[in-house]
Design an enzyme around this catalytic site. Structure first.
Site, mmCIF file in Angstrom:
data_model
loop_
_atom_site.group_PDB
_atom_site.id
_atom_site.type_symbol
_atom_site.label_atom_id
_atom_site.label_comp_id
_atom_site.label_asym_id
_atom_site.label_seq_id
_atom_site.Cartn_x
_atom_site.Cartn_y
_atom_site.Cartn_z
ATOM 1 C CD1 TRP A 80 24.924 0.576 7.912
ATOM 2 C CD2 TRP A 80 23.175 0.400 6.528
ATOM 3 N NE1 TRP A 80 24.723 -0.751 7.673
ATOM 4 C CE2 TRP A 80 23.655 -0.899 6.824
ATOM 5 C CE3 TRP A 80 22.094 0.533 5.672
ATOM 6 C CZ2 TRP A 80 23.066 -2.047 6.289
ATOM 7 C CZ3 TRP A 80 21.510 -0.606 5.144
ATOM 8 C CH2 TRP A 80 21.995 -1.883 5.449
ATOM 9 C CD GLU A 102 29.878 18.828 -0.529
ATOM 10 O OE1 GLU A 102 28.654 18.798 -0.793
ATOM 11 O OE2 GLU A 102 30.475 17.869 -0.023
ATOM 12 C CD GLU A 127 21.324 4.351 10.280
ATOM 13 O OE1 GLU A 127 21.575 5.517 10.608
ATOM 14 O OE2 GLU A 127 21.922 3.356 10.761
ATOM 15 N NE ARG A 185 34.372 16.736 0.937
ATOM 16 C CZ ARG A 185 34.416 18.060 0.817
ATOM 17 N NH1 ARG A 185 33.343 18.715 0.369
ATOM 18 N NH2 ARG A 185 35.507 18.738 1.116
ATOM 19 C CD GLN A 214 27.151 15.014 8.720
ATOM 20 O OE1 GLN A 214 28.259 14.709 8.296
ATOM 21 N NE2 GLN A 214 26.188 15.465 7.927
ATOM 22 C CG HIS A 215 24.562 9.169 13.695
ATOM 23 N ND1 HIS A 215 23.328 8.723 13.272
ATOM 24 C CD2 HIS A 215 24.333 9.812 14.878
ATOM 25 C CE1 HIS A 215 22.404 9.067 14.154
ATOM 26 N NE2 HIS A 215 22.985 9.740 15.128
#
Length: 496
Positions: free
Chosen positions: A166, A278, A229, A170, A187-188
């Site tokens: 999970w 951002e 998660e 964006r 990132q995952h």
């Protein structure tokens, strides 16, 4: 056991109960007006706006702005985050981090598959799929498009099904049936996407929007590879989460989600994405890049669904509350497992996730490291070995007399304790391309130099000659108690 708010509806009720929800019944435009109201709510701070009527969007679709921003509650600035974690609303910022840092030590409790849930009350499939029916807003003047996902959870799984992840990332609308968004390799979501691309297949995804607040918190936490998660959050709350199967593939999503968008993330098709204001507080007008395309195969949603929306930018917003607290907690957990004498960690909100402050217990001396400089260097190096090492470019190592969540104390420590000669530079490290000050080359390569600021005692100070804080706490306890007790007798009003 922490109190579990099991849906966004329960969360809205909890916000209303503490006076931190503002229903807005006048019609508001999704084109910038919604974003402007939410930004002002962050910056005051004011109660979270709940937009009940949105121009050009069919009745029933609603938007919750600032879902985890600073609270308007006078004594509980992080009430929204505390509610999400099931903790008392007046829990101090550094105490929230310390509590949440034990998440990965919980006994995992896998989610419970149920046959149906509120997110299945309405369906769009096939030719009926139309993303523009959803109240995705244009958030900032200068954004490249309307962003549907700013606080939803992207659900993915590895090709062999052994790892479900999970995450929050964006995602911008492209047309009625497709979206695009940044997929960061470190990132995952990026890792999962690469696994699927290596098989020559598009990656199934589900985007769960408007989940229970704990889901958004765990989705923002950079846990170790391979952890589930959903199971961790079940362990945290002591009960399994209810999930349902998607319509067009086998991914499972929280049953109480307000909106679920499902489909496949292409391994080869790309489209322009951005720019977007951002978390650094900046918007780069020319920051548009080719990103993978999300092809949507189905949308399901609750009656009168509520889309959560974050208007990223100057602190303080969810990138600094949710993400900053999650990063701090994950790093603190990892530093403890390495046996380092650390006490607390925090990313000061005003530093926009660009500083991580770590406090060290100095009562026993530098121990096996032999010197304070070497201990500070080891703490910094250990931070840059953790999974979220690509996020924070600057680590500040301080003694535990500094509250890492108190920006005034952190600035004082940096100004008076960090010798320029003892700043340690860590060259050529992976970075998130959204860091505010990067050169064009650094943003393209996602590599930059990082720094560790040593605010521990100098090694050439004697044990008796080291400076001490000159503040109220240094006076004898009996005298301090008398001054506090007699404060009004001196002519002052009552102190808080």
């Amino acid at each position: 056991m922490p109190r579990h708010l099991r849906s966004q509806r329960e969360y809205l009720t909890a916000l209303r109960d503490i006076g931190d929800l503002q229903p807005i019944d006048v019609e508001v435009d999704w084109n910038l007006e919604l974003g402007a109201i939410t930004r002002r709510a962050y910056e005051l701070p004011a109660a979270a706006p709940l937009f009940n009527r949105i121009r050009g969007i069919e009745p029933g679709f609603r938007v919750l702005g600032a879902p985890a921003g600073l609270s308007s509650h006078p004594t509980s600035p992080l009430a929204r985050v505390a509610l999400a974690l099931g903790l008392p609303i007046d829990t101090a910022p550094d105490e929230l981090v310390t509590a949440w840092s034990h998440l990965q030590e919980c006994e995992p409790l896998p989610p419970r598959l149920v046959p149906t849930g509120p997110c299945k009350q309405n369906r769009m499939t096939g030719d009926d799929v139309d993303l523009f029916r959803l109240p995705a807003p244009l958030l900032h003047a200068g954004d490249g498009g309307r962003y549907l996902n700013t606080y939803g959870t992207v659900v993915t799984t590895s090709p062999d099904g052994s790892w479900t992840n999970w995450a929050i990332t964006r995602i911008m609308l492209r047309d009625r049936t497709s979206m695009t968004g940044i997929v960061v390799p470190a990132q995952h979501v990026g890792r999962m996407h690469r696994m699927w691309a290596d098989t020559g297949r598009d990656m199934p995804f589900a985007l769960a929007l408007g989940t229970s607040p704990g889901v958004a918190m765990v989705a923002g936490c950079p846990v170790r590879d391979g952890l589930d998660e959903a199971a961790l959050l079940g362990g945290w709350f002591g009960e399994p989460l209810d999930v349902v199967r998607c319509e067009t593939h086998d991914l499972k999503v929280p049953a109480d989600s307000e909106i679920v968008v499902e489909g496949y993330l292409s391994f080869e098709e790309t489209a322009p994405e951005g720019p977007m204001g951002e978390y650094s507080g900046l918007l780069w007008p020319e920051d548009s890049r080719l990103c993978p395309v999300y092809r949507v195969t189905a949308i399901t949603y609750r009656d009168d669904p509520v889309l959560p929306v974050v208007v990223a930018g100057m602190p303080v917003e969810e990138n600094h509350t949710n993400w900053g607290i999650n990063i701090s907690a994950a790093v603190l957990h990892e530093l403890r497992t390495e046996g380092l004498p650390v006490r607390r960690a925090f990313m000061p909100f005003a530093a926009a996730c660009h500083w991580l402050v770590v406090t060290v217990d100095t009562t026993a001396g530098p121990g096996r490291w032999g010197s304070w400089r070497k201990l500070a260097e080891e703490v910094g190096q250990a931070v840059y070995r953790t999974r979220p090492r690509h996020i924070m470019p600057k680590v500040v190592v301080v003694e535990d007399d500094i509250n890492p969540a108190n920006l005034d104390e952190v600035v004082w420590a940096l100004a008076t304790r960090a010798h320029p000669r003892e700043t340690m530079f860590v060259p050529d490290m992976p970075t998130l391309p959204l860091v505010g000050y990067l050169s064009d080359e650094e943003r393209q390569t996602a590599r930059t130099d990082k720094a560790v600021f040593n605010c521990l005692p100098r090694d050439d100070w004697s044990a008796t000659g080291a400076p001490v804080r000159a503040d109220f706490a240094q006076f004898p306890a009996e005298l301090r108690d008398r001054v506090v007790r007699d404060w009004q007798s001196y002519g002052y009003p009552p102190a808080d």
